[in-house]
Write an enzyme that holds these catalytic residues in place. Structure first.
Site, PDB file in Angstrom:
ATOM      1  N   VAL A  55      10.879-101.751  -3.398  1.00 28.70           N
ATOM      2  CA  VAL A  55      10.204-101.045  -2.318  1.00 28.70           C
ATOM      3  C   VAL A  55      10.784 -99.667  -2.040  1.00 28.70           C
ATOM      4  O   VAL A  55      10.130 -98.839  -1.402  1.00 28.70           O
ATOM      5  CB  VAL A  55      10.235-101.906  -1.030  1.00 28.70           C
ATOM      6  CG1 VAL A  55      11.636-101.901  -0.406  1.00 28.70           C
ATOM      7  CG2 VAL A  55       9.195-101.440  -0.019  1.00 28.70           C
ATOM      8  N   TYR A  56      11.980 -99.375  -2.512  1.00 28.06           N
ATOM      9  CA  TYR A  56      12.573 -98.062  -2.252  1.00 28.06           C
ATOM     10  C   TYR A  56      11.743 -96.974  -2.930  1.00 28.06           C
ATOM     11  O   TYR A  56      11.681 -96.898  -4.157  1.00 28.06           O
ATOM     12  CB  TYR A  56      14.020 -98.003  -2.748  1.00 28.06           C
ATOM     13  CG  TYR A  56      14.974 -98.941  -2.030  1.00 28.06           C
ATOM     14  CD1 TYR A  56      14.670 -99.480  -0.789  1.00 28.06           C
ATOM     15  CD2 TYR A  56      16.189 -99.279  -2.600  1.00 28.06           C
ATOM     16  CE1 TYR A  56      15.538-100.338  -0.134  1.00 28.06           C
ATOM     17  CE2 TYR A  56      17.080-100.139  -1.955  1.00 28.06           C
ATOM     18  CZ  TYR A  56      16.747-100.671  -0.728  1.00 28.06           C
ATOM     19  OH  TYR A  56      17.620-101.531  -0.090  1.00 28.06           O
ATOM     20  N   SER A  57      11.092 -96.172  -2.088  1.00 28.46           N
ATOM     21  CA  SER A  57      10.179 -95.128  -2.557  1.00 28.46           C
ATOM     22  C   SER A  57       9.130 -95.706  -3.512  1.00 28.46           C
ATOM     23  O   SER A  57       8.705 -95.056  -4.466  1.00 28.46           O
ATOM     24  CB  SER A  57      10.952 -93.982  -3.233  1.00 28.46           C
ATOM     25  OG  SER A  57      11.808 -93.344  -2.301  1.00 28.46           O
ATOM     26  N   GLN A  58       8.724 -96.944  -3.229  1.00 23.98           N
ATOM     27  CA  GLN A  58       7.667 -97.623  -3.992  1.00 23.98           C
ATOM     28  C   GLN A  58       7.930 -97.573  -5.498  1.00 23.98           C
ATOM     29  O   GLN A  58       7.059 -97.220  -6.297  1.00 23.98           O
ATOM     30  CB  GLN A  58       6.314 -97.021  -3.648  1.00 23.98           C
ATOM     31  CG  GLN A  58       5.817 -97.371  -2.256  1.00 23.98           C
ATOM     32  CD  GLN A  58       5.463 -98.844  -2.101  1.00 23.98           C
ATOM     33  OE1 GLN A  58       4.502 -99.315  -2.679  1.00 23.98           O
ATOM     34  NE2 GLN A  58       6.230 -99.572  -1.308  1.00 23.98           N
TER      35      GLN A  58
END
Length: 343
Positions: A55-58
């Site tokens: 999920v970090y910066s998708q």
């Protein structure tokens, strides 16, 4: 030289500082080349543990880490996580077998590797039986795509439940937990850390700098603009937390330490903590933290910290920690109006 610690009972040795990759990508530093330089600087300093998440910066964080580890993958203990939404599809999130099996393939592709050393469930999912989650994760271990599994943000009772389910069903068990921990948020000392120690789990504590409060940049009565403060203004203006900071600053000065070094040394001084996750956005932030890697706090300083921020307590609620549905969902803590009276 960086020292190394055993990650629970996995036999994996990791550095007491773990490089968190949340700030690499659109959420923090969008410059891929600069982010890669930061990663390489951390590895050259002896940090062998990197933690990221889909999920970090998708997914962009994973892509940056993957590029940075070309030619160095075998020297790094690489961890990622699954749970948070990756798009609008209702099945592209959570802890179901369906999503875990898809998400891990996506993470491996972005990271340009054929396995993860540690794959973690980013948060509990009350809609999914933990047996379902552990069964899927067990299959990933048996297939060789994952070496060990862990949890993040799980309350102590859910950690215990997962251990029991794994034992009774013959499944792989969580080997690690990733909770928040800092001088201003010490509540995990009460139950989570003791439970992890009881089950031989490693712990990767996140936000040892209190989401930035323990950098010394945020003071009572002073306005500070920063990358972080814009998203959590209530966190950086909480008088209870700032009171703790105001008492810690002179303590650090008397010890001849920057506040960041005091905070990091505190986090890794607990016997239940394996590694503290650092999340630099710039090279300057990383260099500051690396400069304090050899800091040792004596009992006098730790006793004074205990007086300022009592063990097992939070100075104020942790704004980004997991809140169980039993607390956050009104319908789970209020009976229908017609059933509320005693007579």
């Amino acid at each position: 030289m960086m020292k190394y610690r055993s990650l629970g009972r996995t036999g994996i040795e990791v550095s007491p500082y773990c490089l968190g990759a949340m700030m690499f990508g659109a959420m923090g530093n969008p410059d891929h080349d600069d982010s890669i330089r930061i990663i390489h600087r951390a590895l050259d300093a002896g940090i062998n543990f990197i933690d990221t998440a889909d999920v970090y910066s998708q997914g962009e964080s994973e892509e940056i880490v993957g590029k940075a580890l070309k030619g160095r993958r075998d020297d790094v203990v690489l961890a990622s996580k699954v749970h948070y939404p990756m798009g609008n599809d209702p099945n592209h999130r959570g802890n179901s077998r369906r999503w875990i099996m898809t998400a891990v393939e996506n993470s491996l592709r972005r990271l340009q590797t054929d396995h993860l050393d540690l794959y973690q469930v980013h948060r509990p999912d009350p809609t999914v039986d933990v047996e379902e989650t552990l069964s899927a994760l067990s299959d990933l271990i048996h297939s060789g795509k994952v070496r060990a599994i862990g949890a993040s943000g799980f309350p102590a009772p859910e950690i215990v439940e997962a251990q029991w389910v794994a034992e009774r069903r013959g499944l792989e068990r969580f080997r690690t937990e990733q909770p928040p921990y800092s001088i201003v948020n010490r509540s995990i000392e009460r139950e989570v850390l003791p439970v992890c120690q009881r089950y031989g789990m490693g712990t990767l504590v996140w936000s040892p700098l209190g989401q930035g409060l323990l950098t010394g940049r945020y003071r009572k009565g002073k306005q500070t603009d920063s990358h972080r403060s814009g998203g959590m203004p209530q966190h950086f203006s909480d008088e209870r937390k700032l009171d703790v900071v105001e008492q810690l600053i002179p303590l650090a000065e008397r010890a001849g330490l920057p506040l960041t070094h005091l905070a990091m040394a505190f986090a890794i001084a607990h016997p239940g903590v394996t590694s503290a996750i650092i999340g630099p956005r710039t090279m300057e932030q990383l260099d500051d933290l690396l400069a304090g890697a050899d800091t040792t706090l004596d009992d006098e300083i730790l006793d004074r910290i205990d007086e300022i921020a009592p063990p097992g307590t939070d100075a104020a609620p942790n704004d980004v920690a997991y809140t169980p549905p039993a607390v956050s969902n009104v319908s789970l803590r209020r009976l229908p109006v017609a059933e509320r009276s005693a007579a």
